[in-house]
Design an enzyme around this catalytic site. Structure first.
Site, PDB file in Angstrom:
ATOM      1  N   GLN A 100       8.275  10.795   0.898  1.00 24.30           N
ATOM      2  CA  GLN A 100       8.893  10.124  -0.250  1.00 24.30           C
ATOM      3  C   GLN A 100       8.576  10.947  -1.497  1.00 24.30           C
ATOM      4  O   GLN A 100       7.409  11.221  -1.788  1.00 24.30           O
ATOM      5  CB  GLN A 100       8.367   8.700  -0.431  1.00 24.30           C
ATOM      6  CG  GLN A 100       9.171   7.929  -1.486  1.00 24.30           C
ATOM      7  CD  GLN A 100       8.527   6.611  -1.893  1.00 24.30           C
ATOM      8  OE1 GLN A 100       7.391   6.598  -2.360  1.00 24.30           O
ATOM      9  NE2 GLN A 100       9.256   5.518  -1.742  1.00 24.30           N
ATOM     10  N   TYR A 172       9.439   3.687 -11.625  1.00 22.45           N
ATOM     11  CA  TYR A 172       9.294   5.124 -11.847  1.00 22.45           C
ATOM     12  C   TYR A 172      10.591   5.720 -12.421  1.00 22.45           C
ATOM     13  O   TYR A 172      11.544   4.997 -12.686  1.00 22.45           O
ATOM     14  CB  TYR A 172       8.867   5.814 -10.549  1.00 22.45           C
ATOM     15  CG  TYR A 172       7.482   5.401 -10.094  1.00 22.45           C
ATOM     16  CD1 TYR A 172       6.362   5.658 -10.892  1.00 22.45           C
ATOM     17  CD2 TYR A 172       7.280   4.729  -8.892  1.00 22.45           C
ATOM     18  CE1 TYR A 172       5.087   5.280 -10.501  1.00 22.45           C
ATOM     19  CE2 TYR A 172       6.000   4.339  -8.486  1.00 22.45           C
ATOM     20  CZ  TYR A 172       4.910   4.615  -9.294  1.00 22.45           C
ATOM     21  OH  TYR A 172       3.662   4.225  -8.913  1.00 22.45           O
ATOM     22  N   ARG A 220      15.062   4.851  -1.989  1.00 19.91           N
ATOM     23  CA  ARG A 220      14.495   3.508  -2.198  1.00 19.91           C
ATOM     24  C   ARG A 220      14.931   3.029  -3.573  1.00 19.91           C
ATOM     25  O   ARG A 220      14.563   3.612  -4.597  1.00 19.91           O
ATOM     26  CB  ARG A 220      12.975   3.538  -2.099  1.00 19.91           C
ATOM     27  CG  ARG A 220      12.365   2.144  -2.162  1.00 19.91           C
ATOM     28  CD  ARG A 220      10.893   2.111  -1.797  1.00 19.91           C
ATOM     29  NE  ARG A 220      10.651   1.024  -0.866  1.00 19.91           N
ATOM     30  CZ  ARG A 220       9.444   0.589  -0.525  1.00 19.91           C
ATOM     31  NH1 ARG A 220       8.358   1.152  -1.023  1.00 19.91           N
ATOM     32  NH2 ARG A 220       9.307  -0.405   0.329  1.00 19.91           N
ATOM     33  N   GLY A 313       4.566  -3.424   5.444  1.00 19.82           N
ATOM     34  CA  GLY A 313       3.572  -2.665   4.706  1.00 19.82           C
ATOM     35  C   GLY A 313       2.171  -3.217   4.805  1.00 19.82           C
ATOM     36  O   GLY A 313       1.329  -2.706   5.544  1.00 19.82           O
ATOM     37  N   ARG A 314       1.899  -4.286   4.056  1.00 20.72           N
ATOM     38  CA  ARG A 314       0.518  -4.800   3.968  1.00 20.72           C
ATOM     39  C   ARG A 314      -0.023  -5.233   5.319  1.00 20.72           C
ATOM     40  O   ARG A 314      -1.215  -5.091   5.590  1.00 20.72           O
ATOM     41  CB  ARG A 314       0.453  -5.968   2.979  1.00 20.72           C
ATOM     42  CG  ARG A 314       1.011  -5.650   1.593  1.00 20.72           C
ATOM     43  CD  ARG A 314       0.198  -4.619   0.832  1.00 20.72           C
ATOM     44  NE  ARG A 314       1.045  -3.749   0.044  1.00 20.72           N
ATOM     45  CZ  ARG A 314       0.604  -2.775  -0.745  1.00 20.72           C
ATOM     46  NH1 ARG A 314      -0.683  -2.527  -0.848  1.00 20.72           N
ATOM     47  NH2 ARG A 314       1.441  -2.028  -1.427  1.00 20.72           N
TER      48      ARG A 314
END
Length: 331
Positions: A100, A172, A220, A313-314
């Protein structure tokens, strides 16, 4: 067969199942370089060979785009040795891995990068604590960013990554261009949705020129800012249609300026209304992440046509055997 355990073609590669480990920053790099600790982390996550795809944590495309002190670098050719060691370690477990690539924009800090933060407009980042405004990017800055993303993608391919994801989420730089809150430009990069994603399209096209037409490429997208006057669902759908035309192999949906969470939502797959709307209008696969912790919930989201891929993810961060257990649960 359960949909979660079914295979899926992404560009030139075939995934063994629909489970994706999405990018999660570990802060284990040192001065941009891959460390033994970082390689060990990805070895552990890929060891059971049950994850369909790993998308590695965000890597900066240039020093001025570095988001944090211990972030991985794809900004210079000298990074190559460590990156090859990383992809080799993951491939040893028969798991594909994407890089990424990212530029932090106004989320960068001068004390980390050594440069004044750059942004679409001289507008304070919604999550910034400092009052100092970033510098609005000029034509030269924009051309450098396009080039930096393309060069980073080329390095990723050379280092053995199976594909590349462009980061335009979580506040971002590219997310800052996408959101009308942070993009207040009056030139061809601001205003209408087509203008606000012009830089994205130029980056996709330049990367395609660099890596070729068969190399898997995704983006993404931060579809939900959670702030007044932020981007809309309709814009997310339109943007994804345009990204597909520009050459993406699949789309990955997440949060916008407020990060990966969705305030007021705790259901598993809390961006599913966005992913469902996008999926109805594009042919490319759609990846959904956001609070998904149970195999049954992941399977239900696929069965309901909310998405084609599920990002966990988590739950995988907490339990490296999550994918193996999930696939056994839904047989």
């Amino acid at each position: 067969m359960a949909m979660l355990s079914s295979s899926l073609v992404l560009g030139s590669i075939q995934l063994k199942n629909r489970i994706v480990m999405p990018p999660m920053a570990t802060s284990k790099a040192e001065e941009g370089k891959i460390t033994a600790d970082l390689i060990q982390y990805y070895k552990e996550k890929s060891a059971d060979e049950a994850i369909g795809l790993i998308i590695a944590e965000h890597s900066y495309v240039s020093m001025e785009g570095k988001a944090s002190a211990n972030q991985v670098s794809l900004a210079v050719d000298a990074d190559m040795e460590g990156l090859k060691a990383l992809t080799n370690a993951i491939h040893a477990h028969h798991t594909p891995v994407f890089a990424q690539i990212n530029h932090a924009g106004s989320a960068a800090k001068a004390e980390i990068t050594g440069f004044p933060p750059l942004a679409p407009s001289a507008v304070k980042h919604p999550r910034a604590k400092a009052e100092e405004l970033p510098q609005a990017m000029n034509t030269e800055d924009l051309e450098k960013v396009i080039s930096d993303f393309a060069l980073a993608a080329g390095r990723a391919k050379e280092a053995g990554f199976d594909g590349v994801e462009i980061h335009s989420a979580h506040g971002y730089l590219l997310n800052q261009f996408y959101s009308p809150i942070t993009n207040q430009r009056t030139d061809q990069y601001g205003g209408s949705l087509a203008n606000r994603i012009r830089l994205h399209i130029q980056i996709i096209e330049r990367i395609r020129q660099t890596v070729g037409g068969d190399y898997p490429l995704t983006l993404r997208l931060g579809v939900y800012d959670g702030l007044e006057n932020g981007s809309t669902m309709d814009e997310a759908v339109q943007a994804c249609v345009m990204f597909e035309k520009a050459g993406l192999d699949f789309i990955d949906l997440s949060g916008g300026l407020n990060g990966y969470l969705r305030p007021g939502h705790s259901e598993q797959g809390y961006f599913q209304d966005f992913s469902e709307a996008v999926k109805q209008q594009v042919k490319m696969p759609v990846l959904l992440t956001g609070g998904i912790t149970e195999a049954q919930a992941a399977e239900a989201l696929l069965q309901a046509q909310k998405a084609d891929l599920i990002g966990i993810g988590r739950a995988i961060l907490k339990d490296s055997k999550w994918a193996e257990k999930a696939l056994n649960t839904i047989k």
